[in-house]
Motif scaffolding. Structure first.
Motif, PDB file in Angstrom:
ATOM      1  N   PRO A   1       0.833  -1.197   0.000  1.00  0.00           N
ATOM      2  CA  PRO A   1       0.000   0.000   0.000  1.00  0.00           C
ATOM      3  C   PRO A   1       0.870   1.251   0.000  1.00  0.00           C
ATOM      4  O   PRO A   1       2.032   1.217   0.405  1.00  0.00           O
ATOM      5  CB  PRO A   1      -0.795  -0.123   1.304  1.00  0.00           C
ATOM      6  N   GLY A   2       0.279   2.359  -0.454  1.00  0.00           N
ATOM      7  CA  GLY A   2       1.035   3.587  -0.578  1.00  0.00           C
ATOM      8  C   GLY A   2       0.681   4.622   0.466  1.00  0.00           C
ATOM      9  O   GLY A   2      -0.417   4.645   1.017  1.00  0.00           O
ATOM     10  N   ALA A   3       1.642   5.493   0.730  1.00  0.00           N
ATOM     11  CA  ALA A   3       1.437   6.599   1.656  1.00  0.00           C
ATOM     12  C   ALA A   3       2.323   7.752   1.233  1.00  0.00           C
ATOM     13  O   ALA A   3       3.294   7.585   0.492  1.00  0.00           O
ATOM     14  CB  ALA A   3       1.761   6.179   3.087  1.00  0.00           C
TER      15      ALA A   3
ATOM     16  N   GLN B   1       5.111  -3.127   5.231  1.00  0.00           N
ATOM     17  CA  GLN B   1       5.852  -2.762   4.020  1.00  0.00           C
ATOM     18  C   GLN B   1       4.995  -1.760   3.253  1.00  0.00           C
ATOM     19  O   GLN B   1       3.836  -2.063   2.908  1.00  0.00           O
ATOM     20  CB  GLN B   1       6.148  -3.991   3.150  1.00  0.00           C
ATOM     21  N   ILE B   2       5.568  -0.588   2.975  1.00  0.00           N
ATOM     22  CA  ILE B   2       4.768   0.524   2.470  1.00  0.00           C
ATOM     23  C   ILE B   2       5.505   1.227   1.337  1.00  0.00           C
ATOM     24  O   ILE B   2       6.715   1.461   1.415  1.00  0.00           O
ATOM     25  CB  ILE B   2       4.465   1.525   3.612  1.00  0.00           C
ATOM     26  N   LYS B   3       4.759   1.564   0.316  1.00  0.00           N
ATOM     27  CA  LYS B   3       5.284   2.384  -0.781  1.00  0.00           C
ATOM     28  C   LYS B   3       5.161   3.854  -0.392  1.00  0.00           C
ATOM     29  O   LYS B   3       4.105   4.282   0.097  1.00  0.00           O
ATOM     30  CB  LYS B   3       4.476   2.100  -2.055  1.00  0.00           C
ATOM     31  N   LEU B   4       6.221   4.627  -0.595  1.00  0.00           N
ATOM     32  CA  LEU B   4       6.168   6.068  -0.384  1.00  0.00           C
ATOM     33  C   LEU B   4       6.183   6.751  -1.740  1.00  0.00           C
ATOM     34  O   LEU B   4       7.145   6.616  -2.511  1.00  0.00           O
ATOM     35  CB  LEU B   4       7.355   6.538   0.459  1.00  0.00           C
ATOM     36  N   PHE B   5       5.116   7.476  -2.035  1.00  0.00           N
ATOM     37  CA  PHE B   5       4.950   8.080  -3.363  1.00  0.00           C
ATOM     38  C   PHE B   5       4.272   9.439  -3.238  1.00  0.00           C
ATOM     39  O   PHE B   5       3.295   9.564  -2.498  1.00  0.00           O
ATOM     40  CB  PHE B   5       4.098   7.148  -4.245  1.00  0.00           C
ATOM     41  N   PRO B   6       4.779  10.438  -3.955  1.00  0.00           N
ATOM     42  CA  PRO B   6       6.016  10.461  -4.748  1.00  0.00           C
ATOM     43  C   PRO B   6       7.213  10.817  -3.881  1.00  0.00           C
ATOM     44  O   PRO B   6       7.224  11.846  -3.205  1.00  0.00           O
ATOM     45  CB  PRO B   6       5.739  11.537  -5.793  1.00  0.00           C
ATOM     46  N   ALA B   7       8.216   9.981  -3.910  1.00  0.00           N
ATOM     47  CA  ALA B   7       9.329  10.093  -2.966  1.00  0.00           C
ATOM     48  C   ALA B   7      10.069  11.414  -3.089  1.00  0.00           C
ATOM     49  O   ALA B   7      10.470  12.006  -2.082  1.00  0.00           O
ATOM     50  CB  ALA B   7      10.296   8.932  -3.189  1.00  0.00           C
ATOM     51  N   SER B   8      10.272  11.882  -4.306  1.00  0.00           N
ATOM     52  CA  SER B   8      11.026  13.119  -4.471  1.00  0.00           C
ATOM     53  C   SER B   8      10.256  14.317  -3.945  1.00  0.00           C
ATOM     54  O   SER B   8      10.856  15.310  -3.515  1.00  0.00           O
ATOM     55  CB  SER B   8      11.382  13.329  -5.943  1.00  0.00           C
ATOM     56  N   VAL B   9       8.938  14.243  -3.936  1.00  0.00           N
ATOM     57  CA  VAL B   9       8.109  15.359  -3.474  1.00  0.00           C
ATOM     58  C   VAL B   9       8.071  15.415  -1.952  1.00  0.00           C
ATOM     59  O   VAL B   9       8.083  16.497  -1.358  1.00  0.00           O
ATOM     60  CB  VAL B   9       6.684  15.245  -4.051  1.00  0.00           C
ATOM     61  N   ILE B  10       8.046  14.260  -1.301  1.00  0.00           N
ATOM     62  CA  ILE B  10       7.942  14.263   0.167  1.00  0.00           C
ATOM     63  C   ILE B  10       9.267  14.598   0.853  1.00  0.00           C
ATOM     64  O   ILE B  10       9.305  14.767   2.064  1.00  0.00           O
ATOM     65  CB  ILE B  10       7.410  12.921   0.710  1.00  0.00           C
ATOM     66  N   GLY B  11      10.350  14.680   0.082  1.00  0.00           N
ATOM     67  CA  GLY B  11      11.614  15.094   0.686  1.00  0.00           C
ATOM     68  C   GLY B  11      12.776  14.150   0.491  1.00  0.00           C
ATOM     69  O   GLY B  11      13.846  14.374   1.046  1.00  0.00           O
ATOM     70  N   GLY B  12      12.561  13.079  -0.293  1.00  0.00           N
ATOM     71  CA  GLY B  12      13.659  12.191  -0.628  1.00  0.00           C
ATOM     72  C   GLY B  12      14.226  11.422   0.559  1.00  0.00           C
ATOM     73  O   GLY B  12      13.559  11.208   1.576  1.00  0.00           O
TER      74      GLY B  12
ATOM     75  N   PHE C   1      10.279   0.518   3.579  1.00  0.00           N
ATOM     76  CA  PHE C   1       9.680   1.390   2.583  1.00  0.00           C
ATOM     77  C   PHE C   1      10.215   1.090   1.178  1.00  0.00           C
ATOM     78  O   PHE C   1      11.389   0.749   1.007  1.00  0.00           O
ATOM     79  CB  PHE C   1       9.993   2.854   2.907  1.00  0.00           C
ATOM     80  N   CYS C   2       9.335   1.259   0.201  1.00  0.00           N
ATOM     81  CA  CYS C   2       9.724   1.252  -1.205  1.00  0.00           C
ATOM     82  C   CYS C   2       9.385   2.630  -1.772  1.00  0.00           C
ATOM     83  O   CYS C   2       8.236   2.876  -2.156  1.00  0.00           O
ATOM     84  CB  CYS C   2       8.996   0.166  -1.986  1.00  0.00           C
ATOM     85  N   PRO C   3      10.339   3.555  -1.799  1.00  0.00           N
ATOM     86  CA  PRO C   3      10.057   4.867  -2.368  1.00  0.00           C
ATOM     87  C   PRO C   3       9.989   4.803  -3.889  1.00  0.00           C
ATOM     88  O   PRO C   3      10.757   4.085  -4.535  1.00  0.00           O
ATOM     89  CB  PRO C   3      11.245   5.718  -1.903  1.00  0.00           C
TER      90      PRO C   3
END
Length: 209
Positions: A109-111, A127-138, A154-156
């Motif tokens: 799932p994503g967050a 286990q969580i997808k972080l999207f969009p990774a570059s927008v949330i601060g890398g 995490f899977c960014p």
């Protein structure tokens, strides 16, 4: 069937691919697998996505095949019927999680925010997808997230490049990243007779080592 964390550990990069041609998708998936990547996420954003999933499942059976951009229970059932071995959502989609639990199907799932991660943890997801990774601060932001959620992996995904991926992968909370750069046009630097996708996959498979 592998669990979600095992899938995340198969390769340092999960290719995230939007399909427009089934024939091209099969060739691309084969190149990625032959290049050393053992997983792929086909986004459910086009009319041919699920047809491509079926074709890839038949042509490259050892590739761990995921379906992404899944928001509804109906889409989750369609992905399962097409042969998905795991499902990915870009954000919170609790009804998709329920389908995956019932089917004993690995789910990512994503967050985007800390509150969303907390919601998913309360739902039992580790286990969580972080999207969009570059927008949330890398990587610096994800390092802070990991301090609050030390047991979460995490899977960014989103805005990550071949050049920036190592900065994410050096964090212990990140076993893999999602990458859309793998299906890449030729650069002229590939070995003779090798497709640019396979060359990119070979480089990606070595990341984080």
């Amino acid at each position: 069937m592998a669990d979600t964390l095992a899938i995340m550990k198969m390769s340092p990069v999960i290719p995230v691919v939007t399909i427009h041609s089934v024939d091209d998708a099969v060739a691309m998936a084969r190149d990625m697998y032959d290049g050393g990547l053992k997983t792929i996420e086909i986004t459910q954003r086009t009319q041919v996505a699920l047809e491509a999933v079926r074709a890839i499942a038949q042509a490259v059976p050892d590739l761990c095949l995921g379906v992404g951009t899944v928001w509804t229970a109906a889409q989750a059932h369609e992905a399962l019927d097409a042969g998905a071995q795991f499902i990915v959502s870009p954000g919170i989609a609790d009804e998709v999680g329920a389908v995956c639990r019932d089917a004993d199907l690995p789910y990512l799932p994503g967050a985007q925010t800390v509150s969303e991660v907390a919601h998913l943890v309360r739902q039992g997801w580790q286990q969580i997808k972080l999207f969009p990774a570059s927008v949330i601060g890398g990587p610096s932001a994800i390092k802070a997230y990991a301090a609050v959620f030390p047991d979460v992996r995490f899977c960014p995904t989103g805005g990550i490049t071949e050049q920036s991926a190592p900065d994410y992968l050096k964090l212990p909370s990140i076993p893999c990243v999602g990458g859309s750069w793998l299906a890449t046009p030729a650069t002229g630097d590939e070995p003779a007779g090798q497709s640019p996708t396979r060359a990119a996959a070979e480089r990606a498979a070595r990341l984080g080592r």
